[in-house]
Enzyme design. Structure first.
Site, PDB file in Angstrom:
ATOM      1  N   LYS A   1       0.816  -1.300  -0.076  1.00  0.00           N
ATOM      2  CA  LYS A   1       0.043  -0.167   0.119  1.00  0.00           C
ATOM      3  C   LYS A   1       0.792   1.330   0.038  1.00  0.00           C
ATOM      4  CE  LYS A   1      -4.219  -1.492   1.492  1.00  0.00           C
ATOM      5  NZ  LYS A   1      -4.406  -2.998   2.056  1.00  0.00           N
TER       6      LYS A   1
ATOM      7  N   GLU B   1      -9.784   7.127   3.839  1.00  0.00           N
ATOM      8  CA  GLU B   1     -10.783   6.368   4.696  1.00  0.00           C
ATOM      9  C   GLU B   1     -10.118   4.858   4.830  1.00  0.00           C
ATOM     10  OE1 GLU B   1     -11.237   6.362   1.448  1.00  0.00           O
ATOM     11  OE2 GLU B   1     -11.016   3.890   1.240  1.00  0.00           O
TER      12      GLU B   1
ATOM     13  N   SER C   1       1.414  -9.904  -0.952  1.00  0.00           N
ATOM     14  CA  SER C   1       1.223  -8.577  -0.836  1.00  0.00           C
ATOM     15  C   SER C   1       1.676  -7.797   0.521  1.00  0.00           C
ATOM     16  CB  SER C   1       0.010  -8.236  -1.012  1.00  0.00           C
ATOM     17  OG  SER C   1      -1.064  -9.080  -0.104  1.00  0.00           O
TER      18      SER C   1
HETATM   19  C1  LIG Z   1      -5.111  -3.810   1.847  1.00  0.00           C
HETATM   20  C2  LIG Z   1      -4.340  -5.302   1.451  1.00  0.00           C
HETATM   21  C3  LIG Z   1      -4.782  -6.148   0.376  1.00  0.00           C
HETATM   22  C4  LIG Z   1      -5.942  -5.895  -0.281  1.00  0.00           C
HETATM   23  O1  LIG Z   1      -5.956  -4.605  -1.220  1.00  0.00           O
HETATM   24  P1  LIG Z   1      -5.890  -4.736  -2.702  1.00  0.00           P
HETATM   25  O2  LIG Z   1      -6.209  -3.438  -3.217  1.00  0.00           O
HETATM   26  O3  LIG Z   1      -6.758  -5.552  -3.311  1.00  0.00           O
HETATM   27  O4  LIG Z   1      -4.571  -5.143  -3.107  1.00  0.00           O
HETATM   28  C5  LIG Z   1      -4.199  -7.123   0.273  1.00  0.00           C
HETATM   29  N1  LIG Z   1      -2.839  -7.397   1.023  1.00  0.00           N
HETATM   30  C6  LIG Z   1      -2.521  -6.715   1.807  1.00  0.00           C
HETATM   31  C7  LIG Z   1      -1.211  -7.100   2.766  1.00  0.00           C
HETATM   32  C8  LIG Z   1      -3.327  -5.410   2.210  1.00  0.00           C
HETATM   33  O5  LIG Z   1      -2.804  -4.741   3.399  1.00  0.00           O
END
Ligand SMILES: *Cc1c(COP(=O)(O)O)cnc(C)c1O
Length: 395
Positions: free
Chosen positions: A91, A113, A379
Site C-alpha cells: 500500500k 478512509e 502483498s
Molecule cells: C489492503 C491489502 C490487500 C487488499 O487490497 P488490494 O487493493 O486488493 O491489493 C491485500 N494484501 C494486503 C497485505 C493488504 O494490506
C-alpha cells in the site's frame, strides 16, 4: 501500455468504471483528472518518486525463488516480496505516489478512509514523511476491532475520526471522507487506497502499483533469461496489488493472470466477499463494477477472515478483465487461506498476511507442469494477523 485492458479517455474499462459522483464533487474529480497524468509523467515527479521507492520503501522488493514450495507443487514458484516493504505491504507504493501528487497540486491537507487500517497507516506514514496534515475516517466498529493500527496512525500524527453512521464500517467511513472532500476542495487531497473509486483513481492507483510488474519482468529476465512467466497470481480485495502485478503483462497474452478473492465461510454461505463469483453490476464508491448486493440493490456487508479483502466491490479494471476472460478468478475460504499461510511459514520461513495467504490457495487449484514459471505476489507480512493466527493455530 494496454489500450484493450486499460482505461479509455472517458474513464471506462469496457462497460465498467466512470465517475458516478454527486454534482458537488464533480469539480474536485474533474480537476484531478485534468492534471494527474501530466504531473505523474513529469521528470521531476518521477525522480522524486523513484528515489523514495528506493531509499524509503526499500525497493526493488526481492523476487525470491521458493525452492521448497516449488518442490511441493512440482513447478517453479517465485515470490514477489511486497511484505518486505516499509510498513509491511504494497500500500505504501500508492500512498507515496498520491501524496507527492497532492504536494505538486498545492494541497496541504490529506484525507483517507480505511477499513482494516492498513491504508490509513500507509497514508499516515506518508503524511509524517511529508509534513502534511492527515485525517483518517474509520468506522466506529473498525476502530474498536483494529486498535493496534489506530494507535500507529495516532503515533504518526494522524487524526482518526470515527464514522458513527450505518454499520460503522468501511462504507460509512468512505461517505464521511467524501463529505469532507466536498466541504474542503481547495486545500484537501483525498487518497484512495485501492483501484476503486471514480475515474481517475483506479488508473492512478494501478500506475503507482505497476512498479510491481515492472520489477518482476526485470528480475525474471535476470534470473531465467525470460521476462515472461506462465502465471502471475495475486489476491484481490479492491484489487490494487493484483493490478500492479498484472499491469505490464496485460498485453502479453501468453501470461495467465490469476486473481484470488476471499469467499469467507464459502461462496454460498452468506458470509463471503467473493464479488466476482456473486456480484451483479452496480455502482459503488463512484464506479460501475461488480458488487455484492441484495434484490433491492442494497450493498450486502461482506465477510472475510482477512480485513483487507472484505470489500463488497472490486476495481472496474478487474470487472473488465473478467468480462474479457483475460484474467482467471478463483476464490479461497478462510480455512484454505489459513492452511496455506501455515504451509508457507513452515516451508519457507515466511509468515504472510492473511490477504496474501488467499493468493497461495491458487497453487492448489491450478495445474502446473515442472517447466512452468509461476510468480505469486506476497502483498504483505503477517505481523498484523498474529492474534488471528494465535487463535486459529493454538499458538
Ligand atoms: C489492503 C491489502 C490487500 C487488499 O487490497 P488490494 O487493493 O486488493 O491489493 C491485500 N494484501 C494486503 C497485505 C493488504 O494490506
Amino acid at each position: 501500455m494496454s489500450a484493450k485492458y486499460n482505461v479509455d479517455d472517458k474513464g471506462m474499462y469496457g462497460r465498467f468504471g466512470g465517475a458516478w459522483v454527486p454534482e458537488m464533487l464533480q469539480p474536485n474529480v474533474d480537476n484531478l483528472k485534468k492534471v494527474y497524468l501530466d504531473i505523474i509523467n513529469s521528470e521531476e515527479f518521477q525522480k522524486e518518486y523513484v528515489a523514495l521507492l528506493k531509499d524509503y520503501v526499500g525497493r526493488p522488493s526481492p523476487l525470491y525463488y521458493a525452492k521448497r514450495l516449488s518442490e511441493v507443487y512440482g513447478t517453479n514458484i517465485y515470490l514477489k516480496r511486497e511484505d518486505l516493504n516499509h510498513t509491511g505491504a504494497h500500500k505504501i507504493n500508492n500512498s507515496l505516489g498520491q501524496i507527492l501528487l497532492a504536494k505538486k497540486m498545492g494541497k496541504n491537507r490529506i484525507i483517507a478512509e480505511t477499513g482494516a487500517g492498513q491504508h490509513g497507516v500507509a497514508t499516515a506514514t506518508a503524511c509524517a514523511l511529508m509534513g502534511m496534515k492527515c485525517v483518517v475516517y474509520m468506522g466506529a466498529l473498525d476502530i474498536e476491532r483494529q486498535a493496534p493500527n489506530v494507535a500507529r496512525m495516532k503515533m504518526l500524527g494522524a487524526e482518526v475520526v470515527a464514522a458513527e453512521s450505518g454499520n460503522q464500517t468501511l462504507k460509512d467511513a468512505t461517505n464521511e471522507a467524501l463529505r469532507d472532500w466536498i466541504c474542503n476542495p481547495e486545500d484537501t487531497f483525498y487518497i484512495i487506497g485501492s483501484v476503486v473509486g471514480p475515474h481517475p483513481y483506479p488508473d492512478m492507483v494501478a500506475r503507482f502499483q505497476s512498479i510491481i510488474s515492472k520489477e518482476i519482468k526485470d528480475q525474471l529476465k535476470e534470473k531465467t533469461g525470460n521476462e515472461l512467466p506462465d502465471y502471475v497470481i495475486a489476491c484481490v480485495g479492491g484489487g490494487s496489488n493484483a493490478s500492479g502485478t498484472f499491469y505490464h503483462f496485460l498485453d502479453d497474452e501468453s501470461v495467465k493472470l490469476v486473481a484470488v478473492e476471499a469467499s469467507g465461510l464459502g461462496v454460498d454461505s452468506g458470509e463471503t466477499a467473493a464479488t466476482i463469483a456473486l456480484g451483479d453490476i452496480g455502482i459503488i464508491h463512484g464506479s460501475k463494477t461488480y458488487l455484492i448486493q441484495d434484490e433491492d440493490g442494497q450493498i450486502i456487508e461482506p465477510y472475510s477472515i482477512s480485513a483487507g479483502l472484505d470489500y463488497p466491490g472490486i476495481g472496474p479494471q478487474h470487472a473488465h478483465l473478467r468480462d474479457t476472460n483475460r484474467a482467471i478468478f478463483l476464490d479461497a475460504t478462510d480455512q484454505e487461506a489459513l492452511d496455506c499461510a501455515l504451509e508457507l511459514t513452515r516451508l519457507e520461513g515466511i509468515i504472510p498476511a492473511l490477504e496474501s495467504a488467499h493468493a497461495l490457495v491458487a497453487l492448489k487449484k491450478l495445474k502446473f507442469t515442472k517447466d512452468n514459471t509461476v510468480v505469486l505476489t506476497v502483498s504483505g507480512r503477517g505481523d498484523k494477523d498474529m492474534s488471528t493466527y494465535m487463535d486459529r493455530f493454538n499458538l
